[in-house]
Design an enzyme around this catalytic site. Structure first.
Site, PDB file in Angstrom:
ATOM      1  CD  GLU A  90      38.082  46.622  35.279  1.00 21.26           C
ATOM      2  OE1 GLU A  90      38.147  46.329  34.091  1.00 21.26           O
ATOM      3  OE2 GLU A  90      38.173  45.781  36.186  1.00 21.26           O
TER       4      GLU A  90
ATOM      5  CB  CYS B  79      31.938  47.937  43.826  1.00 20.69           C
ATOM      6  SG  CYS B  79      33.472  47.126  44.259  1.00 20.69           S
TER       7      CYS B  79
ATOM      8  CB  CYS C 155      46.233  45.427  44.948  1.00 21.39           C
ATOM      9  SG  CYS C 155      46.260  45.223  46.746  1.00 21.39           S
TER      10      CYS C 155
ATOM     11  CB  CYS D 261      44.978  38.014  48.109  1.00 19.98           C
ATOM     12  SG  CYS D 261      45.125  39.247  49.415  1.00 19.98           S
TER      13      CYS D 261
ATOM     14  CB  CYS E 286      42.861  38.831  44.531  1.00 22.59           C
ATOM     15  SG  CYS E 286      42.393  40.495  44.020  1.00 22.59           S
TER      16      CYS E 286
ATOM     17  N   GLY F 250      42.500  47.557  44.725  1.00 25.06           N
ATOM     18  CA  GLY F 250      43.380  48.213  45.682  1.00 25.06           C
ATOM     19  C   GLY F 250      43.069  47.933  47.131  1.00 25.06           C
ATOM     20  CD  GLU F 251      43.986  47.032  52.245  1.00 26.87           C
ATOM     21  OE1 GLU F 251      43.552  45.880  52.101  1.00 26.87           O
ATOM     22  OE2 GLU F 251      43.413  47.877  52.977  1.00 26.87           O
TER      23      GLU F 251
ATOM     24  CB  SER G 162      36.529  45.566  51.697  1.00 32.60           C
ATOM     25  OG  SER G 162      37.117  44.279  51.699  1.00 32.60           O
TER      26      SER G 162
ATOM     27  CB  SER H  96      39.658  40.271  52.750  1.00 31.64           C
ATOM     28  OG  SER H  96      38.932  41.194  51.991  1.00 31.64           O
ATOM     29  CG  LEU H  97      38.885  35.676  58.489  1.00 29.22           C
ATOM     30  CD1 LEU H  97      39.959  36.416  59.272  1.00 29.22           C
ATOM     31  CD2 LEU H  97      37.761  35.243  59.441  1.00 29.22           C
ATOM     32  CG  HIS H  98      39.488  35.570  52.078  1.00 27.72           C
ATOM     33  ND1 HIS H  98      38.158  35.693  51.778  1.00 27.72           N
ATOM     34  CD2 HIS H  98      40.067  36.716  51.609  1.00 27.72           C
ATOM     35  CE1 HIS H  98      37.940  36.853  51.164  1.00 27.72           C
ATOM     36  NE2 HIS H  98      39.081  37.484  51.060  1.00 27.72           N
TER      37      HIS H  98
ATOM     38  CG  ASN I 184      33.408  35.785  41.379  1.00 25.04           C
ATOM     39  OD1 ASN I 184      32.419  35.113  41.073  1.00 25.04           O
ATOM     40  ND2 ASN I 184      33.354  36.738  42.293  1.00 25.04           N
TER      41      ASN I 184
ATOM     42  CB  CYS J 104      34.353  39.750  44.406  1.00 30.74           C
ATOM     43  SG  CYS J 104      32.850  40.266  45.127  1.00 30.74           S
TER      44      CYS J 104
HETATM   45  N1  SAH Z   1      41.814  45.023  48.973  1.00 25.63           N
HETATM   46  C1  SAH Z   1      40.633  45.002  49.739  1.00 25.63           C
HETATM   47  C2  SAH Z   1      39.377  45.391  48.974  1.00 25.63           C
HETATM   48  C3  SAH Z   1      39.178  44.833  47.566  1.00 25.63           C
HETATM   49  S1  SAH Z   1      38.809  43.155  47.315  1.00 25.63           S
HETATM   50  C4  SAH Z   1      40.443  43.648  50.371  1.00 25.63           C
HETATM   51  O1  SAH Z   1      41.147  42.733  50.025  1.00 25.63           O
HETATM   52  O2  SAH Z   1      39.603  43.549  51.243  1.00 25.63           O
HETATM   53  C5  SAH Z   1      37.084  42.860  47.619  1.00 25.63           C
HETATM   54  C6  SAH Z   1      36.811  41.424  48.065  1.00 25.63           C
HETATM   55  O3  SAH Z   1      36.842  40.472  46.980  1.00 25.63           O
HETATM   56  C7  SAH Z   1      37.830  40.947  49.069  1.00 25.63           C
HETATM   57  O4  SAH Z   1      37.221  40.263  50.123  1.00 25.63           O
HETATM   58  C8  SAH Z   1      38.651  39.995  48.231  1.00 25.63           C
HETATM   59  O5  SAH Z   1      39.363  39.117  49.027  1.00 25.63           O
HETATM   60  C9  SAH Z   1      37.596  39.353  47.381  1.00 25.63           C
HETATM   61  N2  SAH Z   1      38.132  38.637  46.222  1.00 25.63           N
HETATM   62  C10 SAH Z   1      39.327  38.823  45.614  1.00 25.63           C
HETATM   63  N3  SAH Z   1      39.464  37.956  44.582  1.00 25.63           N
HETATM   64  C11 SAH Z   1      38.339  37.213  44.536  1.00 25.63           C
HETATM   65  C12 SAH Z   1      37.862  36.191  43.652  1.00 25.63           C
HETATM   66  N4  SAH Z   1      38.586  35.780  42.628  1.00 25.63           N
HETATM   67  N5  SAH Z   1      36.646  35.660  43.882  1.00 25.63           N
HETATM   68  C13 SAH Z   1      35.883  36.118  44.900  1.00 25.63           C
HETATM   69  N6  SAH Z   1      36.262  37.101  45.745  1.00 25.63           N
HETATM   70  C14 SAH Z   1      37.482  37.635  45.573  1.00 25.63           C
HETATM   71 FE1  SF4 Z   2      44.788  43.447  47.039  1.00 26.41          FE
HETATM   72 FE2  SF4 Z   2      42.413  42.942  48.174  1.00 26.41          FE
HETATM   73 FE3  SF4 Z   2      43.182  41.656  45.928  1.00 26.41          FE
HETATM   74 FE4  SF4 Z   2      44.365  41.106  48.259  1.00 26.41          FE
HETATM   75  S1  SF4 Z   2      42.189  40.747  47.730  1.00 26.41           S
HETATM   76  S2  SF4 Z   2      45.395  41.429  46.290  1.00 26.41           S
HETATM   77  S3  SF4 Z   2      44.393  43.116  49.227  1.00 26.41           S
HETATM   78  S4  SF4 Z   2      42.771  43.845  46.119  1.00 26.41           S
END
Ligand code: SAH
Ligand code: SF4
Length: 407
Positions: free
Chosen positions: A114, A127, A134, A138, A141, A194-195, A226, A248-250, A325, A368
């Site tokens: 996508e 984007c 991936c 996480c 995600c 993806g990463e 990212s 992506s710190l979180h 989200n 996201c």
């Molecule tokens: N894999 C890479 C890039 C894709 S994710 C990464 O993790 O950085 C893009 C962003 O969306 C990342 O910061 C990810 O952590 C965040 N993300 C993933 N799932 C989400 C969700 N359900 N709600 C909000 N942000 C989310």
């Molecule tokens: Fe993969 Fe990024 Fe999703 Fe983590 S947040 S599972 S690294 S796409």
């Protein structure tokens, strides 16, 4: 129970294209030149021919050799025999009430990724995805629950930019410099599926093509990669791509980050920050973006905000707060708005920009973390998918009774 760092995935090899013609899209300039020589272009002309093709493909958006009027007819015939100019195909396009567009895109082998276009005042962000699914897990995600994974090629990555420009009608008219146009796609973020740092070479080559001043011509400062924190590749990204970085710190402690961003167990926070402090050109005009997803009751307290400020101290940074989200079956809830605002205020008062990312395209599942290809959503099993992709029947995995659950 915490998620494994990488999931029990089904890697899908690429099904070879039907023809043996080489796709010119995705070749870097030196490789394009080599390919032209290998096809019979005299060495002395190869650089000029590569430049001409480059302009047709990346500046004008031309896909048909016959339209390349500054090339002799017999040379066009030679090109047609050896080469193709192909970008992934748009399968469906959904347009959200807020103008966000989500493209479902088909790549070789029938797999899908996508791509999301987000128009805003004064800019438009595309984007793009770097992998089907991936390998990481996480826990918040949706993409991380997708079990089919394959790396995209450079052609498939830069091709996402090209197909979006097709759809938006953004190719300049012949003879006009792309910089003169009002750019619908002014920014690129590698924040789709993806990463990106687990597909380094393809991502690098695609970004070098997107940045090339004679084509798509996006500045490296308008491209943000990212990553969840693949530490050894961060330094390499700085050196070989030079784009902006988002992390992506979180979470601000290893204890919590180990659970929600499992790659942290391999590369803990201290190692990650060492790599970030060494990232080239770090300054107030080239800040690192920290992404921080707001999960109700998990990482959203005032104490978390203060710890975040301590952690990033000394790093030119911007904190992007992302309201979680939801996706079907997600184990978290979005933090309340007043909580998100209180958190943002603490970070802001400490001197950091702390924008709250407005969820875009939620009605079309384009926000996201909501991306997951329709192949998967349809819940086909991996035997059906392998059969459709022309692959041998996958091995039947017998799970150990103590194996951690992936989802
Ligand atoms: N894999 C890479 C890039 C894709 S994710 C990464 O993790 O950085 C893009 C962003 O969306 C990342 O910061 C990810 O952590 C965040 N993300 C993933 N799932 C989400 C969700 N359900 N709600 C909000 N942000 C989310
Ligand atoms: Fe993969 Fe990024 Fe999703 Fe983590 S947040 S599972 S690294 S796409």
């Amino acid at each position: 129970m915490s998620a494994p760092i990488v999931q029990d995935v089904l890697p899908l090899p690429r099904k070879l294209p039907e023809t043996d013609r080489v796709n010119l899209v995705g070749l870097t300039r030196p490789r394009l030149r080599e390919a032209l020589i290998a096809a019979g272009t005299p060495e002395a002309q190869a650089k000029m021919r590569a430049n001409q093709l480059w302009q047709w493909i990346y500046q004008k958006g031309v896909r048909d050799f016959d339209a390349m009027t500054n090339l002799a007819k017999d040379y066009r015939a030679l090109l047609k025999d050896h080469f193709a100019i192909e970008v992934p195909e748009i399968v469906t396009r959904s347009v959200s009430a807020d103008g966000t567009r989500k493209y479902l895109v088909r790549i070789a082998g029938g797999h899908e990724v996508e791509v999301v276009y987000i128009p805003e005042d004064g800019r438009g962000t595309l984007c793009i995805s770097s992998q089907v699914g991936c390998t990481l897990t996480c826990t918040f995600c949706h993409t991380g629950t997708q079990r089919l994974v394959r790396n995209l090629t450079a052609a498939e990555i830069v091709g996402q930019v090209m197909l979006a420009r097709d759809d938006l009608g953004e190719w300049p008219k012949p003879g006009r410099n792309p910089k003169d146009e009002t750019r619908l796609i002014s920014n690129l973020v590698l924040m789709g599926m993806g990463e990106p740092l687990y597909n380094f070479e393809a991502v690098r080559d695609a970004m070098l093509i997107a940045m090339d001043g004679e084509g798509i011509s996006l500045s490296r400062r308008r491209i943000t990669l990212s990553t969840s924190g693949v530490v050894p590749e961060i330094e390499r990204a700085g050196r070989e791509i030079g784009c902006m970085l988002a992390i992506s710190l979180h979470a601000t402690t290893d204890e919590l980050r180990n659970k929600i961003v499992p790659i942290n167990r391999k590369y803990p926070i201290a190692q990650l920050f060492e790599a970030l402090r060494a990232y080239p050109k770090l300054s107030n005009s080239e800040r690192i973006t920290f992404e921080y997803v707001m999960l109700k009751g998990v990482n959203d307290s005032d104490a978390d905000a203060r710890q975040l400020v301590r952690l990033i101290s000394g790093i030119p940074a911007k904190i992007n707060l992302i309201p979680f989200n939801e996706w079907p079956g997600a184990p978290y809830q979005r933090s309340d708005w007043d909580r998100i605002e209180a958190f943002a205020n603490i970070v802001y008062k400490a001197g950091y920009a702390s924008p709250i990312r407005t969820p875009r395209g939620e009605d079309i599942m384009a926000a996201c973390g909501q991306l997951k290809s329709a192949t998967e959503r349809a819940r086909k099993n991996r035997f059906q998918i392998a059969a459709e992709a022309g692959l041998p029947e996958p091995e039947r995995i017998v799970r150990r009774p103590d194996a951690p659950d992936v989802h």
